[in-house]
Design an enzyme around this catalytic site. Structure first.
Site, PDB file in Angstrom:
ATOM      1  N   LYS A   1     -13.375  61.308  51.717  1.00  7.57           N
ATOM      2  CA  LYS A   1     -12.087  60.669  51.531  1.00  7.57           C
ATOM      3  C   LYS A   1     -12.065  59.981  50.165  1.00  7.57           C
ATOM      4  O   LYS A   1     -12.996  59.280  49.789  1.00  7.57           O
ATOM      5  CB  LYS A   1     -11.874  59.637  52.645  1.00  7.57           C
ATOM      6  CG  LYS A   1     -10.452  59.201  52.859  1.00  7.57           C
ATOM      7  CD  LYS A   1     -10.366  58.346  54.112  1.00  7.57           C
ATOM      8  CE  LYS A   1      -8.935  57.899  54.357  1.00  7.57           C
ATOM      9  NZ  LYS A   1      -8.831  57.054  55.568  1.00  7.57           N
TER      10      LYS A   1
ATOM     11  N   GLU B   1      -4.616  56.425  73.394  1.00  9.48           N
ATOM     12  CA  GLU B   1      -3.741  55.372  73.894  1.00  9.48           C
ATOM     13  C   GLU B   1      -3.685  55.327  75.422  1.00  9.48           C
ATOM     14  O   GLU B   1      -3.629  54.245  76.022  1.00  9.48           O
ATOM     15  CB  GLU B   1      -2.327  55.554  73.332  1.00  9.48           C
ATOM     16  CG  GLU B   1      -2.215  55.344  71.834  1.00  9.48           C
ATOM     17  CD  GLU B   1      -2.519  56.597  71.018  1.00  9.48           C
ATOM     18  OE1 GLU B   1      -2.410  56.529  69.782  1.00  9.48           O
ATOM     19  OE2 GLU B   1      -2.858  57.636  71.627  1.00  9.48           O
TER      20      GLU B   1
ATOM     21  N   ARG C   1       2.859  56.877  74.022  1.00 10.32           N
ATOM     22  CA  ARG C   1       1.915  57.908  74.453  1.00 10.32           C
ATOM     23  C   ARG C   1       1.177  57.489  75.717  1.00 10.32           C
ATOM     24  O   ARG C   1       0.590  58.335  76.399  1.00 10.32           O
ATOM     25  CB  ARG C   1       0.920  58.199  73.336  1.00 10.32           C
ATOM     26  CG  ARG C   1       1.563  58.426  71.979  1.00 10.32           C
ATOM     27  CD  ARG C   1       0.565  58.819  70.918  1.00 10.32           C
ATOM     28  NE  ARG C   1       0.356  60.246  70.929  1.00 10.32           N
ATOM     29  CZ  ARG C   1      -0.476  60.880  70.099  1.00 10.32           C
ATOM     30  NH1 ARG C   1      -1.166  60.199  69.218  1.00 10.32           N
ATOM     31  NH2 ARG C   1      -0.614  62.175  70.153  1.00 10.32           N
TER      32      ARG C   1
END
Length: 648
Positions: A288, A383, A411
């Protein structure tokens, strides 16, 4: 290696020749690595102009080039997960000259968006959806007899989501022709890398190996002992050098891990895997922030940046996923208000356990995680699990606090209904990013939480209007023995003094902020400053309702008798929102003054600064005044039918 954000447009002679992937495919392979370096410089420059995500994008420059070079996009379908990594994709797909509009009003979205480009095959913003979507596309194409190819790109963080695992299992059973590229940025998945792994990855993806492997199967399967030995030998070889056994057991042909910045190897491997039958998984390792030294050194802090002024760049944490302590002269963000309360509450109550689905920084839980590690649980992008985990803790006498974004609680709605509310379990929810969220747009807006929570029995719901009220309502809801939620917005509030001492506020009791005549505003949440400004213009009464459930029914009925018109204001969808709850009360009690429900419209609000979004939909002070005046000027409808007149 770049060390600072370019303040002027860098020279990009190769990139200037590429407007669409068809242009890219006309380049020689030897030109692709220089192109990658130009794209990194261009990406840094454009994000410096607008602010936004760029760490993930820098990490997938080579992958993006390789995919568009090998796949015939947009005919072939390329699906990205989440969207933070898609800036290079946008650069190569006809939007290079509009990158300076990223996340701005009327500009490019920060995420893939079907209405924006034919190359954006699936709109994303919530994690872990790409494999399911790509599998659906593959099955749809196969059903139509269409041989176009499908590829999904998913990050190692998104792979922790249960939806991604469900899709992997289903695809391993149905076996559609598709490729999944697992982009491992070396922050979540194990790192079996090195020369041996790279060698076997090249071998396993080669046409020769695939031919021998598939041909050998048909022979060896006629000799069960030999087939079993060969199969176990291959699995053990792969297990020694790559974490692919899990994927193989789920029915996927696994290749990797390979260096995601090695363009020649990427091109060769993807070219080989594109034509294979059945579900294929390519595991690549990337870094990253690749190519920008500050981002490589601080991958969290440089996940995203703000717009760069002509000053030396200083790291800024991502609004979505990090928070820094405020300076003395700086208003704290609501996530910091929550984080401070969480730590203070944990000192007072050893039963408190904090839970977050991969939103530690964004939810303001960094200090809590450091000070109370044994009582902190980051469950990754899961979630549903986060909500039911809290329910289970509550069953054993714990006091769970689930920190979650409004848009992500959607969710876990079944778990909120079935596992928490139905069983009346003592779980407190700190719901961040409620309402409009500005530049992140509709995918991240918390537009519906009041609507989908207020219909649930046993729920206690609070909507604070400032920072101190947020702290005190968190304390009040935590003391309540049952499901309770406090919803608050992204960013800062009006700057109210936050009192260290925590006191219970009376549940279901509103607070009058201004006395006026004719019109009474019922304010739910953080739009109170705009409401107060409008009330000054209209000489109206303002009541800060504080509670969505239970409502202060006595106060509402009193205002209905003493005022000509009631105006509800909420940063939530009008459809089914708290204004509807007020309407239901008035109908039930047969008290019907003029009514006006103000809130989010029955449409998704595009990205732009939050202040601009509120202006668009008429929830700034001027818009509220205009709406009230328009309603007052409209002819009064016929009087409601009284129960006696209806024969009731």
């Amino acid at each position: 290696m770049l060390h600072e954000i370019p303040l002027t447009r860098p020279d990009t002679p190769l990139l200037d020749t590429v407007s669409l992937p068809a242009d890219l495919r006309r380049l020689d392979r030897e030109q692709l690595e220089p192109l990658a370096e130009e794209m990194r410089a261009f990406l840094l420059w454009t994000v410096g102009q607008t602010g936004g995500h760029f760490g993930a994008g820098l990490g997938v420059v080579e992958l993006t080039i390789a995919l568009h070079y090998i796949y015939d996009t947009p005919a072939d379908r390329l699906v990205w997960d989440v969207g933070h990594q898609t800036y290079p994709h946008k650069i190569l797909t006809g939007r290079k000259d509009r990158m300076h509009t990223m996340r701005q009003a009327d500009g490019l979205s920060g995420f893939p968006k079907r209405s924006e480009s034919e190359y954006d095959t699936f709109g994303v913003g919530h994690s872990s959806t790409s494999i399911s979507a790509a599998m659906g596309m593959a099955l749809g194409l196969a059903n139509a007899g269409d041989e176009r190819k499908v590829c999904a790109v998913i990050g190692d963080g998104a792979m922790t989501g249960g939806m991604a695992i469900e899709a992997l299992a289903h695809a391993g059973h149905v076996r559609p022709n598709m490729l999944v590229v697992l982009n491992d940025n070396q922050m979540s998945i194990g790192h079996n890398s090195g020369g041996l792994a790279a060698y076997f990855a090249k071998m396993w993806s080669s046409k020769t190996y695939i031919s021998l492997r598939e041909g050998g199967k048909s022979v060896l399967k006629r000799m069960p002992p030999a087939w079993d030995l060969a199969k176990r030998t291959e699995e053990h070889m792969k297990g020694m050098v790559a974490p692919g056994t899990l994927f193989e057991e789920l029915g996927w042909h696994y290749i990797g891990p390979i260096d995601g910045h090695d363009l020649p190897q990427l091109l060769q491997t993807i070219e080989n895997m594109r034509t294979l039958d059945g579900p294929q998984l390519l595991h690549i390792q990337t870094r990253k922030g690749r190519g920008f030294e500050p981002a490589e050194s601080d991958q969290v802090g440089y996940h995203a940046i703000n717009k760069v002024d002509p000053e030396p760049l200083k790291p800024t944490v991502a609004e979505e996923e990090a928070v820094e302590p405020p300076a003395n002269n700086k208003k704290p963000k609501y996530q910091q208000v929550f984080g401070d309360w969480l730590c203070d509450m944990a000192l007072l109550d050893e039963r408190l356990i904090g839970i977050t689905p991969a939103m530690c920084e964004g939810s303001g839980m960094v200090e809590f995680a450091q000070r109370f590690p044994e009582r902190y649980h980051d469950v990754a992008i899961a979630e549903q699990h986060a909500v039911t985990l809290g329910a289970g803790i509550a069953c054993e006498g714990g006091k769970p606090v689930v920190a979650i974004y409004s848009t992500f609680l959607q969710r876990g709605y079944d778990q909120l209904v079935h596992d928490v509310a139905l069983q009346n379990l003592d779980v407190t929810f700190g719901i961040d990013r409620a309402g409009l969220v500005g530049e992140d747009g509709a995918t991240h807006a918390g537009s519906f939480d009041l609507t989908y929570m207020r219909c649930l029995p046993n729920m206690l719901i609070a909507a604070p209007s400032d920072e101190n009220e947020c702290r005190q309502l968190l304390y009040t809801c935590y003391q309540h023995e049952g499901p309770a939620a406090v919803r608050y917005p992204r960013g800062t509030g009006p700057g109210a003094e936050i009192k260290k001492e925590m006191k219970r506020l009376p549940i279901g009791e509103a607070a009058e902020k201004r006395a006026g005549q004719g019109v009474a505003f019922l304010n739910f949440g953080v739009l109170l400053p705009a409401v107060m400004s409008a009330a000054e213009t209209l000489n109206a009464t303002v009541v800060d309702m504080r509670w969505v459930k239970p409502l202060d029914e006595a106060k509402i009925l009193e205002l209905a008798e003493s005022h000509d018109m009631l105006v509800t204001v909420e940063d939530n969808a009008v459809a089914g929102g708290v204004g509807s709850a007020v309407n239901e009360l008035l109908v039930r009690e047969n008290r019907l003054p003029r009514l006006l429900n103000l809130g989010l419209p029955d449409s998704f609000v595009d990205h732009g600064k939050r202040e601009l979004q509120l202006e668009w939909i008429g929830l700034d002070a001027a818009g509220i005044v205009n709406a009230v005046n328009a309603r007052m000027a409209s002819p009064r409808s016929s009087q409601p039918i009284r129960p006696a007149e209806a024969g009731l």
